[in-house]
Write a protein that holds these residues in place. Structure first.
Motif, PDB file in Angstrom:
ATOM      1  N   VAL A 185       0.837  -1.198   0.000  1.00 38.31           N
ATOM      2  CA  VAL A 185       0.000   0.000   0.000  1.00 38.31           C
ATOM      3  C   VAL A 185       0.876   1.253   0.000  1.00 38.31           C
ATOM      4  CG1 VAL A 185      -1.825   1.248   1.200  1.00 38.31           C
ATOM      5  CG2 VAL A 185      -1.711  -1.245   1.370  1.00 38.31           C
ATOM      6  N   PRO A 186       0.923   1.975  -1.129  1.00 39.72           N
ATOM      7  CA  PRO A 186       1.629   3.260  -1.135  1.00 39.72           C
ATOM      8  C   PRO A 186       0.741   4.325  -0.486  1.00 39.72           C
ATOM      9  CG  PRO A 186       0.801   2.741  -3.331  1.00 39.72           C
ATOM     10  CD  PRO A 186       0.419   1.611  -2.431  1.00 39.72           C
ATOM     11  N   LEU A 187       0.995   4.641   0.775  1.00 40.40           N
ATOM     12  CA  LEU A 187       0.101   5.481   1.570  1.00 40.40           C
ATOM     13  C   LEU A 187      -0.024   6.915   1.063  1.00 40.40           C
ATOM     14  CD1 LEU A 187       1.166   4.212   5.100  1.00 40.40           C
ATOM     15  CD2 LEU A 187      -0.912   3.610   3.820  1.00 40.40           C
ATOM     16  N   GLU A 188       0.971   7.418   0.364  1.00 40.28           N
ATOM     17  CA  GLU A 188       0.950   8.804  -0.102  1.00 40.28           C
ATOM     18  C   GLU A 188       0.253   8.974  -1.451  1.00 40.28           C
ATOM     19  OE1 GLU A 188       2.096  11.388   1.780  1.00 40.28           O
ATOM     20  OE2 GLU A 188       2.401   9.865   3.318  1.00 40.28           O
ATOM     21  N   ARG A 189      -0.096   7.891  -2.117  1.00 48.23           N
ATOM     22  CA  ARG A 189      -0.699   7.989  -3.447  1.00 48.23           C
ATOM     23  C   ARG A 189      -2.191   8.267  -3.342  1.00 48.23           C
ATOM     24  NH1 ARG A 189       1.723   4.703  -8.071  1.00 48.23           N
ATOM     25  NH2 ARG A 189       2.063   6.795  -8.772  1.00 48.23           N
ATOM     26  N   LEU A 190      -2.644   9.206  -4.142  1.00 53.26           N
ATOM     27  CA  LEU A 190      -4.063   9.531  -4.232  1.00 53.26           C
ATOM     28  C   LEU A 190      -4.479   9.494  -5.695  1.00 53.26           C
ATOM     29  CD1 LEU A 190      -4.311  12.448  -1.669  1.00 53.26           C
ATOM     30  CD2 LEU A 190      -5.069  10.096  -1.366  1.00 53.26           C
TER      31      LEU A 190
END
Length: 119
Positions: free
Chosen positions: A39-44
């Motif tokens: 999970v790339p937490l900073e990607r939106l």
């Protein structure tokens, strides 16, 4: 499904650890030390990478065009990137289970015995 719901579902499974082995923004879920979700937490918008059977991966990409893509920075054959907030909740649970089960099915006999011994 949002990221927190995704996390809660993943950590509810047997033999799970969560860690940041690559950087401070990429959360990785492992079953018995083997990665099954990233999970790339900073990607939106919110997205996750899940392992997937190659034939099913292709079918999912066609059916959910633009919402399920070949795995970003992963093997495009065995991983999908999913935009989780744009997919049905039951499908997300099914795909998490599928990824988890694929990894568990590849355990060595020793690792499988350790996994089976867990409560």
């Amino acid at each position: 499904m949002n990221i927190e719901e995704f996390r809660e579902y993943c950590i509810s499974k047997k033999g799970i650890t969560e860690e940041f082995p690559f950087d401070a923004e990429t959360l990785v879920f492992k079953v018995m030390g083997k990665m099954f979700a990233l999970v790339p937490l900073e990607r939106l918008p919110s997205q996750v990478n899940l392992k997937c059977d190659p034939e099913r991966a292709i079918a999912l990409r066609e059916e959910y065009e633009g919402r399920i893509l070949p795995g970003y920075h992963m093997s495009k054959v065995h991983w999908n990137t999913l935009f989780i907030e744009n997919l049905p909740h039951p499908l997300m649970k099914d795909l998490i289970d599928h990824s988890y089960d694929l990894v568990v099915s590849k355990f060595t006999k020793k690792l499988k015995a350790e996994f089976d011994a867990l409560e």
